[in-house]
Design a protein around this motif. Sequence first.
Motif, mmCIF file in Angstrom:
data_model
loop_
_atom_site.group_PDB
_atom_site.id
_atom_site.type_symbol
_atom_site.label_atom_id
_atom_site.label_comp_id
_atom_site.label_asym_id
_atom_site.label_seq_id
_atom_site.Cartn_x
_atom_site.Cartn_y
_atom_site.Cartn_z
ATOM 1 N N ASN A 66 0.809 -1.241 0.000
ATOM 2 C CA ASN A 66 0.000 0.000 0.000
ATOM 3 C C ASN A 66 0.834 1.278 0.000
ATOM 4 O O ASN A 66 0.553 2.226 0.737
ATOM 5 C CB ASN A 66 -0.966 -0.008 1.190
ATOM 6 C CG ASN A 66 -2.006 -1.106 1.097
ATOM 7 O OD1 ASN A 66 -2.551 -1.361 0.027
ATOM 8 N ND2 ASN A 66 -2.269 -1.774 2.205
ATOM 9 N N GLU A 67 1.850 1.320 -0.871
ATOM 10 C CA GLU A 67 2.718 2.505 -0.885
ATOM 11 C C GLU A 67 1.970 3.782 -1.271
ATOM 12 O O GLU A 67 2.280 4.865 -0.765
ATOM 13 C CB GLU A 67 3.937 2.295 -1.799
ATOM 14 C CG GLU A 67 3.686 2.283 -3.294
ATOM 15 C CD GLU A 67 3.232 0.932 -3.819
ATOM 16 O OE1 GLU A 67 3.087 0.805 -5.049
ATOM 17 O OE2 GLU A 67 3.007 0.006 -3.019
ATOM 18 N N LEU A 70 0.584 6.057 1.362
ATOM 19 C CA LEU A 70 1.528 6.823 2.179
ATOM 20 C C LEU A 70 1.933 8.166 1.574
ATOM 21 O O LEU A 70 2.742 8.882 2.172
ATOM 22 C CB LEU A 70 2.777 5.984 2.432
ATOM 23 C CG LEU A 70 2.608 4.845 3.451
ATOM 24 C CD1 LEU A 70 3.739 3.835 3.325
ATOM 25 C CD2 LEU A 70 2.529 5.400 4.861
ATOM 26 N N LEU A 393 0.459 -1.803 6.396
ATOM 27 C CA LEU A 393 1.582 -1.142 5.734
ATOM 28 C C LEU A 393 2.864 -1.826 6.188
ATOM 29 O O LEU A 393 3.026 -2.090 7.386
ATOM 30 C CB LEU A 393 1.662 0.342 6.129
ATOM 31 C CG LEU A 393 0.453 1.236 5.832
ATOM 32 C CD1 LEU A 393 0.569 2.543 6.608
ATOM 33 C CD2 LEU A 393 0.354 1.512 4.330
ATOM 34 N N ILE A 404 7.616 4.895 8.166
ATOM 35 C CA ILE A 404 6.149 4.754 8.098
ATOM 36 C C ILE A 404 5.532 5.132 9.441
ATOM 37 O O ILE A 404 4.526 5.860 9.503
ATOM 38 C CB ILE A 404 5.753 3.316 7.696
ATOM 39 C CG1 ILE A 404 6.140 3.031 6.241
ATOM 40 C CG2 ILE A 404 4.241 3.091 7.896
ATOM 41 C CD1 ILE A 404 5.915 1.579 5.805
#
Length: 419
Positions: A66-67, A70, A393, A404
Motif C-alpha cells: 500500500n505505498e 503513504l 503497511l 512509516i
Amino acid sequence: MSNVIVVGGGAAGMMAAIAAAKCGHNVTLLEKNEKLGKKLFITGKGRCNVTNGADMDVLFQNVCTNEKFLYSAFYSFDNTQVCDLIEQAGCPLKTERGDRVFPVSDHSSDVIAALQRELHKYHVDIHLHTEVKKILTKESDGKSYFYGVECADHKKMTADDCIICTGGCSYASTGSTGDGYRFAEETGHNVTERKPALVPLVIRESWCKALMGLSLKNVEIRMQCGKKTWYEGFGEMLFTHFGVSGPLILSASSFYSKNISKRKGDDEVKLFLDLKPALTPEQLDKRLLRDFEEAKNKQFKNALDHLFPAKLIPVMIELSGISPEKKVNEIGREERKAFGMLIKALPMTVTGTRSFAEAIITQGGISVKDINPSTMESKLVKHLYFAGEVLDLDAMTGGFNLQIAWSTGHLAGDSIEVG
C-alpha cells in the motif's frame, strides 16, 4: 483545543503525541509497559535505524504494501524532518551504508530520550502501566463517534479524539500483542490477514544445517515460484539451524509472505543463491578453468579453497555430484559447466517462515480502505485515528518501517482539528 488520547507509546505513538501537542491540544499518552519505546529500544540490534536518508522515490520503492496510501504521510513529514526533530531534541545522527540513519552514539536509548524530551517540552501527560481494553464509541445521526477509552482497571477516560498506535504482533514481549486489531474489529473496521514479515526463512534441505553460523556477504538471491520471480536482491545472509536469515533474507521474506497465498497448486518456492554475482557465467567458467589448471594434480576436494569459505566446500562438493577424490585434470567440460551453474544458482526450497516471535514487523493489519490517507482518521468512526504498524503497511529493512511509523503518527497528530 481538543483533549486527545494516544494509545501506545512506541515510535508512531510518541510522534503522534508530539505532533498533536505542538498543535496546542491537551494530549494524554497511554502505555501499558513500564516505559516508552520498548520495541524501539531493540530495533537495529539496539542501535535504532531511525530512518533511511534516500530520496522520496526510493522510500516508496521500498514499501511492500500500500505505498500509494503513504503519499500524504511521507510528503507531510519526510525523512529529513524526522532527522531534524530528533537532532534538535538532542540526539545527533549519522548516515551509514545504504543511507541508513543511526544515532551517533549507536544507542537506541538516546533516540527514545530525545523523543521523551519533546513529549515533556509540549506537556504531554504520560501514563505508564496503563492498558486500554476498549474503545468507546457512540452513535449519532447514523454515524459513529469516538468518545473515550476503558482501561484494564475498568476506569474510563473521555476525550475528543483518539489515535491508536498499538503496533503489530511481532516481538510480543515488547507489548505488541495485537490489541489495535481487536479495537479496530470491535469498532467495525476490516483487518487483513496478519503474517510475520522481515523474518528468517525455513529451508527444507538438510545441508543448510551443516552451514549453521556461516555468513555470506555480497551475494545475490532470487526467490521463484513456478515461473514467477517474487524477489531478487543483493547483500548479506546467514545460515542457521533451520534455514537462512540475515538482511537479504529478511527482505525476501516480506515478498514470500505477500505472495504465498497466491501460489498456484503445488508449486514449490525456490531460493537460488548466486555465490559469485560479480562474475558472468562465462567469466566464472574462465575462473574455474584457471583455478583448475593451477590445481590440476590435486583432488577436487582440495582445489576449492580460493572459491568458497571452508565450511561451504563439503556442501558444494556433495551437491556437484563430482567425486571428492577425483583429480581436477579429470573433470570434464560438462562437469565444470554444471559446477559453474551450481555456483551461480545454488537451489534451496523454502517451506515457510519463522514465527512472529522472530519477525521484525507484521504484514497485514487494519485495511487502509477504512482510513483517510490525508489525515489517518477512520472513515467509519469520527475522531478515531490509526497510525504505525497496526495499519496494513510494511516495508523492507533499512529504516523504512520506522519512517512509516513517524510519518503516519505525525500526520494523525497534526490532523486533529483545533476546537
